[in-house]
Design an enzyme around this catalytic site. Sequence first.
Site, PDB file in Angstrom:
ATOM      1  N   ASP A 263       0.822  -1.207   0.000  1.00 47.08           N
ATOM      2  CA  ASP A 263       0.000   0.000   0.000  1.00 47.08           C
ATOM      3  C   ASP A 263       0.860   1.263   0.000  1.00 47.08           C
ATOM      4  OD1 ASP A 263      -2.633   1.417   0.540  1.00 47.08           O
ATOM      5  OD2 ASP A 263      -1.492   2.003   2.318  1.00 47.08           O
ATOM      6  N   GLU A 298       1.350  -0.023  -4.954  1.00 41.48           N
ATOM      7  CA  GLU A 298       0.549   1.180  -5.162  1.00 41.48           C
ATOM      8  C   GLU A 298       1.520   2.345  -4.999  1.00 41.48           C
ATOM      9  OE1 GLU A 298      -3.281   3.674  -3.454  1.00 41.48           O
ATOM     10  OE2 GLU A 298      -2.002   2.561  -2.073  1.00 41.48           O
ATOM     11  N   HIS A 328      -8.334   6.449 -14.061  1.00 38.78           N
ATOM     12  CA  HIS A 328      -8.849   7.817 -14.093  1.00 38.78           C
ATOM     13  C   HIS A 328      -9.356   8.183 -15.494  1.00 38.78           C
ATOM     14  CE1 HIS A 328      -7.271   7.778 -10.186  1.00 38.78           C
ATOM     15  NE2 HIS A 328      -6.157   8.466 -10.348  1.00 38.78           N
ATOM     16  N   ASP A 396     -10.559   1.866  -2.978  1.00 38.09           N
ATOM     17  CA  ASP A 396     -10.327   3.302  -2.849  1.00 38.09           C
ATOM     18  C   ASP A 396     -11.293   4.117  -3.704  1.00 38.09           C
ATOM     19  OD1 ASP A 396      -8.341   3.876  -0.983  1.00 38.09           O
ATOM     20  OD2 ASP A 396      -6.735   3.341  -2.365  1.00 38.09           O
ATOM     21  N   GLN A 397     -11.388   3.745  -4.975  1.00 32.84           N
ATOM     22  CA  GLN A 397     -12.148   4.559  -5.917  1.00 32.84           C
ATOM     23  C   GLN A 397     -13.644   4.520  -5.630  1.00 32.84           C
ATOM     24  OE1 GLN A 397     -10.407   6.497  -7.568  1.00 32.84           O
ATOM     25  NE2 GLN A 397      -8.419   5.493  -7.420  1.00 32.84           N
TER      26      GLN A 397
END
Length: 603
Positions: A263, A298, A328, A396-397
């Site tokens: 992470d 990440e 994204h 996360d997203q």
Amino acid sequence: MRRAHAMAFGGEAGKDGVRFALWAPTAKFVTLVVDGTDHEIAEAGEGWRRVTVPGVEAGARYGYRIDGDLVVPDPASRFQPDDVSGLSEVIDPRSFDWSDSAWTGRPWEETILYELHVGTVTPEGTYAALEGKLEELRDLGVTAIELLPLADFKGTRNWGYDGVLPYAPDSAYGRPDDLKRLVDKAHSLGLMVFLDAVYNHFGPAGNYLHAYAKTFFTERHQTPWGAGINFDGETSGRTVRDFFIENALYWLEEYHFDGLRFDAVHAILDDSKKHFIGELAETIRARLPGRHIHLVLENEANEAKWLERRDDGQPVQHTAQWADDLHHCWHVLLTGEEAGYYESFSDKPVAHLARCLAEGFAYQGEPFPTLDNHPRGEPSGHLPPSAFVTFLQNHDQVGNRALGERLSALADPAKLALARAGLMLSPQIPMLWMGEEWSATAPFLFFVDFAPDAELNKAVREGRRREFKSFAAFADDTSVIPDPTEATTFTDSRIDWAEVERAPHRGVWADTRNLLQIRHQTVVPLTKTAYRGAKASLPRPDAVDCTWRYDGGWLRFVANFGDAPLQTPRGGGQIVWCNGADVVTGETIELPSWTGIFLTGVN
């Protein structure tokens, strides 16, 4: 088969009893407490205290009394039955009999990841319940499950990124043997198991290292969570580095995990000549040469240097990085959102997407608007697509949205179907977020459980709402943002597997399964041959045409994101997927709005 990871830290069960070892360089006095009895523990130099106590067996409870008052758990505890502030339990890892002695993993190119949170992926939220879902995931076409962090955290509800005892799988999901049974069962089905590991910070509750090992941290480095972990200290850095390197080896050896996702390594601050994440990968590669071990980063800094390949195509250090840039681009195209980091991709999302498909990173040293135009990234076009893990959504997203909405709640289903194919059939390594395979309706919300610490719960609650105050949708009323400390926020995040049998979810599931079958049959064999490069172009500003070349042939993806039809030369090859009727006529590809096509051919 019995497995155990031997290390200098923690309690190690042996024939002469249990050896206890604690690194406590800033404590004055330390005694060992085992089942209510105090034992002298000798200083062993350089901050270490060690003692072997005969007659202690698995199941015994123990802790360390610091300076005559505070009793703390073992920082390398293998299990905490009574949460992070309770006594540790002696675990004998050799008591578990593994059945997967012949398992050495699977090649990276075969990987199709399924990211999940153990507590919300089933109604029960346990390792045992997840074990019962493995055959369904295998039949879908998944080849690996990736568990959000398991390190013991305060309370019973957490994403896992607030862990404070990295060696202790949290008791909320079951006992250590339950986790081992899950891994063992997965291997029997041909599934790999990955674990998300957090080495950049500790959670805000239940970390006692400051009481006896203040030099574990340093004010020289500041992170979003406070003082940085002291990976490069002159006197403490070696022990701190070993603590986390041994942790990674522990999960890979004692629990037989196939891979680790590290992470936010951009938040691991280290001025050493050899950065910690480099030493970490090199040590793992040297220790476990006979297995397929996959190490994934990440890294917001987009540093290609950690992903370099040897002449035979195998990774020198880390296997891959999460491809946030590619996510994204897809998100902006599907939703039109421009807030936050999406601003840096909203100016020309198709052009950014084309570069990501062909080269991995959209930003390779160019100014990044979200970072006040500071340069971001390194050149990545020389890396193979397998150096990047791609996704349309992840914990996360989804979870970092105020209301935890999944992409299926934000995007047109037809457009999402094109993006799904772009994810599954491109040669990068695809990852699904739990329930994505059928467009699950449950949100994934941010949840914690720091009770009875009312002040910390209040700070988290208010901080969450303050975070979204600047968003227009919540400027006047943040009360609609779910309270992360409430139990219902956690239970509302559980996915409902029964949805798979209902429309429209069944159709999405069937589409996902079909795409994964095509990937296994067509894309994976190609990606197992040597990579020879990629080229992407824009037939129009709203269309992309990307071709990847391998020794075994080529793969081409053409997609039209505009309103007007697109015509482009077919250039030969066999169609393996398209999402529109009559999109091909003769030697010309004709794509209506929001349609795409994948073709393969020989060189």
